[in-house]
Design an enzyme around this catalytic site. Structure first.
Site, PDB file in Angstrom:
ATOM      1  N   HIS A 123       0.832  -1.207   0.000  1.00  0.00           N
ATOM      2  CA  HIS A 123       0.000   0.000   0.000  1.00  0.00           C
ATOM      3  C   HIS A 123       0.867   1.258   0.000  1.00  0.00           C
ATOM      4  CE1 HIS A 123      -3.875  -2.060   1.665  1.00  0.00           C
ATOM      5  NE2 HIS A 123      -3.383  -2.664   0.602  1.00  0.00           N
ATOM      6  N   GLU A 171       0.781   3.940   1.845  1.00  0.00           N
ATOM      7  CA  GLU A 171       1.252   4.332   3.172  1.00  0.00           C
ATOM      8  C   GLU A 171       2.446   3.473   3.593  1.00  0.00           C
ATOM      9  OE1 GLU A 171      -3.356   4.220   3.468  1.00  0.00           O
ATOM     10  OE2 GLU A 171      -1.791   3.291   2.275  1.00  0.00           O
ATOM     11  N   CYS A 207      -6.268   1.473   5.357  1.00  0.00           N
ATOM     12  CA  CYS A 207      -6.860   0.223   5.833  1.00  0.00           C
ATOM     13  C   CYS A 207      -6.377   0.006   7.267  1.00  0.00           C
ATOM     14  CB  CYS A 207      -6.458  -0.944   4.928  1.00  0.00           C
ATOM     15  SG  CYS A 207      -4.703  -1.404   5.049  1.00  0.00           S
ATOM     16  N   CYS A 233      -2.506  -0.516   7.506  1.00  0.00           N
ATOM     17  CA  CYS A 233      -1.760   0.734   7.328  1.00  0.00           C
ATOM     18  C   CYS A 233      -1.946   1.641   8.537  1.00  0.00           C
ATOM     19  CB  CYS A 233      -2.194   1.433   6.046  1.00  0.00           C
ATOM     20  SG  CYS A 233      -1.587   0.607   4.558  1.00  0.00           S
TER      21      CYS A 233
END
Length: 153
Positions: A78, A80, A106, A109
Site C-alpha cells: 500500500h 502508506e 486500511c 496501514c
C-alpha cells in the site's frame, strides 16, 4: 498590468499536499484495481512519498495482473506502507508527522501509521470499511477528511 495583480485562490497546505498525493504520486501506482498515493510531511516539508505497487524486483499488476484474495489485491504494498518503508530505508524519522493519502488507510496501514509515530492523517476518499479510521481514532491520531482536494477556481 491589472491582470498581474489579480488575486488567485492558493490551495491550503492540506489541499497542496493532497493534490500531490492524488494527482502526482498516485499516478505512479502499478495496481490495476486502485491507484493510491501518500505523502509524509512534517513542518510543511515532504519527508517521503509512496504509491501502491509491487515490492522491488517483483512483477507489477500492470505486467501480470492483480493477485486477488478475499477481494483485495495482495500483490502490492500500500501507498502508506511504501512511504513508511522509504523513511526507514533512508533514516528519516516520521515521528510527529502528517500523512496525506488519496484514500483512507486500511486497518493494517493504520497500525503502521500509529507505530511510526505520526500524529495526523488527511485523506480524500473513504476506504471499503472504517476499521482503519477506528484504529487511528482509538490511538488519538487526528483524522481529517478532505472531501474536495482541489482549490476553488
Amino acid at each position: 498590468m491589472e491582470g498581474l495583480h489579480a488575486e488567485r485562490q492558493r490551495p491550503s497546505w492540506d489541499e497542496y499536499f493532497m493534490m500531490m498525493a492524488r494527482d502526482v504520486i498516485a499516478q505512479r501506482a502499478t495496481c490495476l484495481r486502485r491507484q493510491v498515493g501518500a505523502v509524509i510531511v512534517r513542518n510543511k516539508r515532504i519527508l517521503t512519498t509512496g504509491y501502491n505497487g509491487s515490492p522491488p524486483g517483483m512483477p507489477h499488476c500492470t505486467e501480470v495482473g492483480c493477485w486477488i484474495v478475499d477481494g483485495h489485491c495482495i500483490r502490492t504494498i500500500h501507498a502508506e506502507q511504501n512511504a513508511i518503508v522509504q523513511a526507514a530505508l533512508h533514516g528519516v524519522s516520521t515521528e510527529g508527522a502528517t500523512i496525506y493519502v488519496s484514500a483512507a488507510p486500511c486497518v493494517n496501514c493504520a497500525k503502521l501509521i500509529i507505530a511510526a509515530g505520526m500524529v495526523r492523517v488527511v485523506y480524500a476518499e473513504k476506504y471499503t470499511d472504517s476499521l482503519g479510521e477506528q484504529m487511528l481514532q482509538m490511538a488519538g491520531i487526528e483524522l481529517s477528511y478532505l472531501e474536495s482536494s482541489s482549490p476553488a477556481p
